[in-house]
Scaffold this motif. Structure first.
Motif, PDB file in Angstrom:
ATOM      1  N   UNK A 117      48.844  11.573  86.839  1.00  0.00           N
ATOM      2  CA  UNK A 117      49.364  13.691  86.261  1.00  0.00           C
ATOM      3  C   UNK A 117      50.400  14.385  86.934  1.00  0.00           C
ATOM      4  N   UNK A 118      50.735  15.095  85.825  1.00  0.00           N
ATOM      5  CA  UNK A 118      51.822  15.849  85.876  1.00  0.00           C
ATOM      6  C   UNK A 118      51.977  16.485  85.529  1.00  0.00           C
ATOM      7  N   UNK A 119      53.157  17.352  86.082  1.00  0.00           N
ATOM      8  CA  UNK A 119      52.743  19.286  86.007  1.00  0.00           C
ATOM      9  C   UNK A 119      54.073  19.730  84.692  1.00  0.00           C
ATOM     10  N   UNK A 120      54.261  20.543  83.953  1.00  0.00           N
ATOM     11  CA  UNK A 120      55.608  20.370  83.250  1.00  0.00           C
ATOM     12  C   UNK A 120      56.840  20.725  83.765  1.00  0.00           C
ATOM     13  N   UNK A 121      57.306  20.697  85.174  1.00  0.00           N
ATOM     14  CA  UNK A 121      58.027  21.455  85.871  1.00  0.00           C
ATOM     15  C   UNK A 121      58.922  22.815  86.102  1.00  0.00           C
ATOM     16  N   UNK A 122      59.670  22.882  86.917  1.00  0.00           N
ATOM     17  CA  UNK A 122      60.064  24.514  86.983  1.00  0.00           C
ATOM     18  C   UNK A 122      61.030  23.728  87.482  1.00  0.00           C
ATOM     19  N   UNK A 123      62.080  25.152  86.514  1.00  0.00           N
ATOM     20  CA  UNK A 123      63.474  24.800  86.276  1.00  0.00           C
ATOM     21  C   UNK A 123      64.376  25.227  87.926  1.00  0.00           C
ATOM     22  N   UNK A 124      65.153  24.933  88.059  1.00  0.00           N
ATOM     23  CA  UNK A 124      65.831  25.515  89.521  1.00  0.00           C
ATOM     24  C   UNK A 124      67.710  24.628  88.846  1.00  0.00           C
ATOM     25  N   UNK A 125      68.167  26.104  89.108  1.00  0.00           N
ATOM     26  CA  UNK A 125      69.226  26.255  88.508  1.00  0.00           C
ATOM     27  C   UNK A 125      70.272  26.939  89.083  1.00  0.00           C
ATOM     28  N   UNK A 126      71.606  25.860  89.907  1.00  0.00           N
ATOM     29  CA  UNK A 126      72.217  25.869  90.921  1.00  0.00           C
ATOM     30  C   UNK A 126      74.123  27.616  90.404  1.00  0.00           C
ATOM     31  N   UNK A 127      74.612  28.536  91.013  1.00  0.00           N
ATOM     32  CA  UNK A 127      75.944  28.159  90.699  1.00  0.00           C
ATOM     33  C   UNK A 127      76.506  28.442  92.089  1.00  0.00           C
ATOM     34  N   UNK A 128      78.339  28.038  92.009  1.00  0.00           N
ATOM     35  CA  UNK A 128      78.720  27.866  93.181  1.00  0.00           C
ATOM     36  C   UNK A 128      79.084  28.910  93.722  1.00  0.00           C
TER      37      UNK A 128
END
Length: 128
Positions: A117-128
């Motif tokens: 079973x899997x979820x659809x996900x959540x996005x993690x974005x990083x900036x330097x």
């Protein structure tokens, strides 16, 4: 079958922290072993962390050990991933996964094919 919904992703700067959540519905939450995986563009799904049924057993990838903490609250049907000291390599979609079957050893816990079973996900974005 359990339904999984992730939340908590967002855009942060390198070095900052973020906590992801995965809320489960359907099924008996405490009967699932749970995992977090990361999906980056053009790359295979990568293991991040996993946790056993009562929370007493945890596994981490070498790249996040010491910076990330996986936990679960069976009373709230929720899985968490506390991420600190984030860097650019941690970018991607974070998915939670669940399975009821037994897994022997870290390799099995880290194998995405061992979760049904899997979820659809959540996005993690990083900036330097």
């Amino acid at each position: 079958q359990v339904q999984l919904v992730e939340s908590g992703g967002g855009s942060v700067q390198a070095g900052e922290s973020l906590r992801l959540s995965c809320k489960a519905a359907g099924g008996l939450f405490s009967s699932y072993r749970l995992g977090w995986f990361r999906q980056a563009p053009g790359k295979e799904r990568e293991f991040v962390a996993a946790i056993g049924w009562s929370g007493g057993t945890t596994y981490y990838s070498d790249s996040v050990r010491g910076r990330f903490t996986i936990s679960r609250d069976n009373a709230k049907n929720t899985l968490y991933l506390q991420m600190s000291s984030l860097n650019l390599e941690n970018r991607g979609i974070y998915l939670c996964a669940a399975d009821t079957t037994w897994a022997a050893g870290a390799a099995m816990w880290a194998n995405p094919t061992r979760y049904h079973s899997w979820g659809e996900g959540t996005q993690v974005t990083l900036s330097s």
